[in-house]
Design a protein around this motif. Structure first.
Motif, PDB file in Angstrom:
ATOM      1  N   MET A   1      -0.863  -3.892  -2.641  1.00  0.00           N
ATOM      2  CA  MET A   1      -0.328  -5.028  -1.917  1.00  0.00           C
ATOM      3  C   MET A   1      -0.028  -4.659  -0.467  1.00  0.00           C
ATOM      4  O   MET A   1      -0.274  -5.433   0.435  1.00  0.00           O
ATOM      5  CB  MET A   1       0.938  -5.509  -2.652  1.00  0.00           C
ATOM      6  N   LEU A   2       0.528  -3.481  -0.264  1.00  0.00           N
ATOM      7  CA  LEU A   2       0.863  -3.027   1.080  1.00  0.00           C
ATOM      8  C   LEU A   2      -0.401  -2.803   1.905  1.00  0.00           C
ATOM      9  O   LEU A   2      -0.404  -3.074   3.105  1.00  0.00           O
ATOM     10  CB  LEU A   2       1.703  -1.749   1.019  1.00  0.00           C
ATOM     11  N   ARG A   3      -1.459  -2.337   1.270  1.00  0.00           N
ATOM     12  CA  ARG A   3      -2.709  -2.129   1.986  1.00  0.00           C
ATOM     13  C   ARG A   3      -3.276  -3.464   2.490  1.00  0.00           C
ATOM     14  O   ARG A   3      -3.788  -3.544   3.604  1.00  0.00           O
ATOM     15  CB  ARG A   3      -3.738  -1.448   1.085  1.00  0.00           C
ATOM     16  N   LEU A   5      -1.585  -6.093   3.189  1.00  0.00           N
ATOM     17  CA  LEU A   5      -0.701  -6.560   4.256  1.00  0.00           C
ATOM     18  C   LEU A   5      -1.029  -5.881   5.585  1.00  0.00           C
ATOM     19  O   LEU A   5      -0.906  -6.508   6.643  1.00  0.00           O
ATOM     20  CB  LEU A   5       0.761  -6.291   3.863  1.00  0.00           C
ATOM     21  N   LEU A   6      -1.478  -4.619   5.530  1.00  0.00           N
ATOM     22  CA  LEU A   6      -1.848  -3.903   6.746  1.00  0.00           C
ATOM     23  C   LEU A   6      -3.069  -4.517   7.432  1.00  0.00           C
ATOM     24  O   LEU A   6      -3.265  -4.327   8.630  1.00  0.00           O
ATOM     25  CB  LEU A   6      -2.122  -2.426   6.433  1.00  0.00           C
ATOM     26  N   TYR A   7      -3.904  -5.220   6.683  1.00  0.00           N
ATOM     27  CA  TYR A   7      -5.063  -5.887   7.266  1.00  0.00           C
ATOM     28  C   TYR A   7      -4.788  -7.363   7.576  1.00  0.00           C
ATOM     29  O   TYR A   7      -5.295  -7.909   8.552  1.00  0.00           O
ATOM     30  CB  TYR A   7      -6.267  -5.791   6.321  1.00  0.00           C
TER      31      TYR A   7
END
Length: 134
Positions: A1-3, A5-7
């Motif tokens: 999920m965090l990955r 969000l980084l994009y």
């Protein structure tokens, strides 16, 4: 999920800055021509949109020159219609005009109805006088 969000966040920022740049009039773009800002936003994926939002556009102060925290504290130059005495007075004036117009229409209607009754009954205006009281 965090990955993801980084994009997604930089992409959303880029799209927002790109649309904001396209919707900005040419004379409000600061430091560079608008087309240059479009290229900066699209080529420099994260830094370009941030620079556009920070320095690329002439920002206007809203609310009569006050800061956003002061907007709710007091009124500016705009007054709601139900609090504006001039607007309320104009409504009363309009009501008086409408009432006068309605009375004129009713009187005209009564006159026309009486005229139609006279024509149908073949009675003249002389016969329309009320009978005398005993």
């Amino acid at each position: 999920m965090l990955r993801a969000l980084l994009y997604i966040l930089p992409l959303a920022l880029t799209i927002f800055a790109f649309i904001d740049c396209l919707n900005t009039p040419e004379d409000e773009a600061k430091h560079l021509p608008k087309i240059a800002w479009v290229f900066i936003i699209l080529l420099f994926w994260i830094v370009g949109p941030i620079v556009w939002l920070a320095a690329g556009k002439t920002r206007q102060v809203h609310g009569g020159g006050r800061t956003p925290s002061e907007w709710s504290r007091g009124r500016g130059t705009w007054v709601a219609p139900d609090d504006n005495p001039d607007f309320l007075k104009s409504l009363k004036d309009d009501d008086k005009k409408d009432e006068a117009l309605l009375k004129d229409w009713e009187a005209d209607l009564r006159r026309r109805e009486e005229e139609i009754k006279r024509r149908e009954g073949n009675t003249g205006p002389e016969d329309s006088t009320p009978p005398a009281a005993p």
